[in-house]
Motif scaffolding. Structure first.
Motif, short mmCIF file in Angstrom:
data_model
loop_
_atom_site.label_atom_id
_atom_site.label_comp_id
_atom_site.label_asym_id
_atom_site.label_seq_id
_atom_site.Cartn_x
_atom_site.Cartn_y
_atom_site.Cartn_z
N PRO A 117 0.83 -1.20 0.00
CA PRO A 117 0.00 0.00 0.00
C PRO A 117 0.87 1.25 0.00
O PRO A 117 2.04 1.22 0.36
CB PRO A 117 -0.79 -0.12 1.31
CG PRO A 117 0.09 -0.93 2.19
CD PRO A 117 0.84 -1.86 1.29
N LYS A 118 0.27 2.34 -0.40
CA LYS A 118 0.97 3.63 -0.35
C LYS A 118 0.70 4.24 1.02
O LYS A 118 -0.44 4.42 1.41
CB LYS A 118 0.47 4.55 -1.46
CG LYS A 118 0.81 4.03 -2.84
CD LYS A 118 0.56 5.10 -3.88
CE LYS A 118 0.74 4.57 -5.27
NZ LYS A 118 2.09 4.32 -5.66
N VAL A 119 1.77 4.52 1.73
CA VAL A 119 1.68 5.11 3.07
C VAL A 119 2.43 6.43 3.03
O VAL A 119 3.58 6.47 2.58
CB VAL A 119 2.27 4.16 4.14
CG1 VAL A 119 2.28 4.81 5.50
CG2 VAL A 119 1.49 2.85 4.17
N PRO A 120 1.80 7.52 3.48
CA PRO A 120 2.46 8.81 3.46
C PRO A 120 3.74 8.81 4.30
O PRO A 120 3.83 8.10 5.30
CB PRO A 120 1.43 9.77 4.08
CG PRO A 120 0.14 9.04 4.03
CD PRO A 120 0.45 7.58 4.03
N PRO A 121 4.73 9.59 3.91
CA PRO A 121 6.01 9.60 4.63
C PRO A 121 5.98 10.30 5.98
O PRO A 121 6.94 10.22 6.72
CB PRO A 121 6.96 10.31 3.66
CG PRO A 121 6.09 11.11 2.78
CD PRO A 121 4.77 10.40 2.69
N ARG A 122 4.92 10.99 6.31
CA ARG A 122 4.83 11.63 7.62
C ARG A 122 4.52 10.60 8.69
O ARG A 122 3.67 9.73 8.50
CB ARG A 122 3.74 12.71 7.59
CG ARG A 122 4.14 13.91 6.76
CD ARG A 122 3.15 15.01 6.79
NE ARG A 122 2.48 15.19 8.07
CZ ARG A 122 1.36 15.86 8.21
NH1 ARG A 122 0.78 16.41 7.16
NH2 ARG A 122 0.80 15.99 9.40
N VAL A 123 5.18 10.71 9.82
CA VAL A 123 5.02 9.75 10.91
C VAL A 123 3.57 9.65 11.36
O VAL A 123 3.03 8.55 11.53
CB VAL A 123 5.95 10.11 12.09
CG1 VAL A 123 5.64 9.26 13.31
CG2 VAL A 123 7.40 9.95 11.70
N ASP A 124 2.90 10.78 11.55
CA ASP A 124 1.52 10.74 12.05
C ASP A 124 0.59 10.05 11.06
O ASP A 124 -0.27 9.28 11.45
CB ASP A 124 1.02 12.13 12.41
CG ASP A 124 1.03 13.11 11.24
OD1 ASP A 124 1.84 12.93 10.31
OD2 ASP A 124 0.22 14.05 11.27
N ARG A 125 0.78 10.31 9.78
CA ARG A 125 -0.10 9.67 8.77
C ARG A 125 0.23 8.19 8.59
O ARG A 125 -0.67 7.37 8.42
CB ARG A 125 0.00 10.42 7.47
CG ARG A 125 -0.47 11.85 7.63
CD ARG A 125 -1.01 12.37 6.33
NE ARG A 125 -1.37 13.76 6.48
CZ ARG A 125 -2.63 14.17 6.53
NH1 ARG A 125 -3.60 13.31 6.45
NH2 ARG A 125 -2.89 15.45 6.65
N ALA A 126 1.49 7.85 8.66
CA ALA A 126 1.89 6.44 8.56
C ALA A 126 1.35 5.67 9.75
O ALA A 126 0.84 4.55 9.61
CB ALA A 126 3.41 6.32 8.47
N LEU A 127 1.44 6.26 10.92
CA LEU A 127 0.92 5.63 12.13
C LEU A 127 -0.60 5.48 12.04
O LEU A 127 -1.16 4.46 12.46
CB LEU A 127 1.32 6.44 13.35
CG LEU A 127 1.24 5.75 14.70
CD1 LEU A 127 2.00 4.45 14.72
CD2 LEU A 127 1.76 6.68 15.78
N GLY A 128 -1.26 6.44 11.46
CA GLY A 128 -2.71 6.34 11.25
C GLY A 128 -3.06 5.19 10.33
O GLY A 128 -4.05 4.48 10.58
N ALA A 129 -2.28 4.99 9.28
CA ALA A 129 -2.52 3.86 8.37
C ALA A 129 -2.36 2.53 9.10
O ALA A 129 -3.14 1.60 8.91
CB ALA A 129 -1.57 3.94 7.18
#
Length: 174
Positions: free
Chosen positions: A106-118
């Protein structure tokens, strides 16, 4: 971050899960009547196990994508990855002739908060699927293993929910 030592809970859980592997596989092939060439029927929970294995593979791919896109999460997500790998090892051999599926990364954003949300959303989805599978399993041993997987996933989800992200927390989808 140092690796966590093997806990008593993990050891006992692994020991309790061993009957699933043995129960899911026929050690002695069934006796065939009259030389029929029909393939033996799969175990009753084979499709259920395959679905949970697919869910674990998908969750593992989200973890790998999150760690790749936000390397700062690597140590934080390592225990979850190890738990998923152990669950996959346990369930993958339970159904004879089934292989480990693959999941598109999957595509996961490089920002820590967004990656953690995924990762949080992925873990919530896995938790939901493990609970549902546990409720419909025909085998009591399998139901206990799935309950253990659900409990492990719930613990990881709770830890992720309380983890600071440096930004506004992302809610897990229902």
């Amino acid at each position: 971050m140092p690796r966590r030592p093997l806990t008593r809970r993990t050891t006992v859980g692994s020991a309790l899960c061993a009957p699933l592997v043995l129960a899911g596989c026929d050690i002695d092939p069934p006796v065939r009547d009259g030389g029929t060439s029909a393939a033996p029927a799969p175990p009753p929970d084979a499709e259920l196990v395959a679905g949970v294995v697919g869910s674990l593979v998908r969750a593992q791919s989200v973890l790998e994508a999150a760690t790749s896109s936000a390397p700062a999460l690597g140590a934080r997500l390592a225990a979850i990855g190890e738990a998923h790998a152990a669950h996959l090892d346990l369930l993958a051999g339970a159904v004879p002739g089934s292989g480990l599926p693959s999941a598109a990364p999957p595509k996961v954003p490089p920002r820590v908060d967004r990656a953690l949300g995924a990762v949080r959303r992925s873990e919530q989805r896995l938790l939901r699927e493990a609970r549902e599978a546990c409720a419909v399993a025909a085998s009591g041993d399998l139901a206990r293993v799935l309950a253990s997987i659900a409990a492990s996933t719930a613990q990881h989800s709770a830890a992720l929910a309380g983890a600071p992200t440096g930004a506004t927390p992302v809610e897990a989808s229902p």
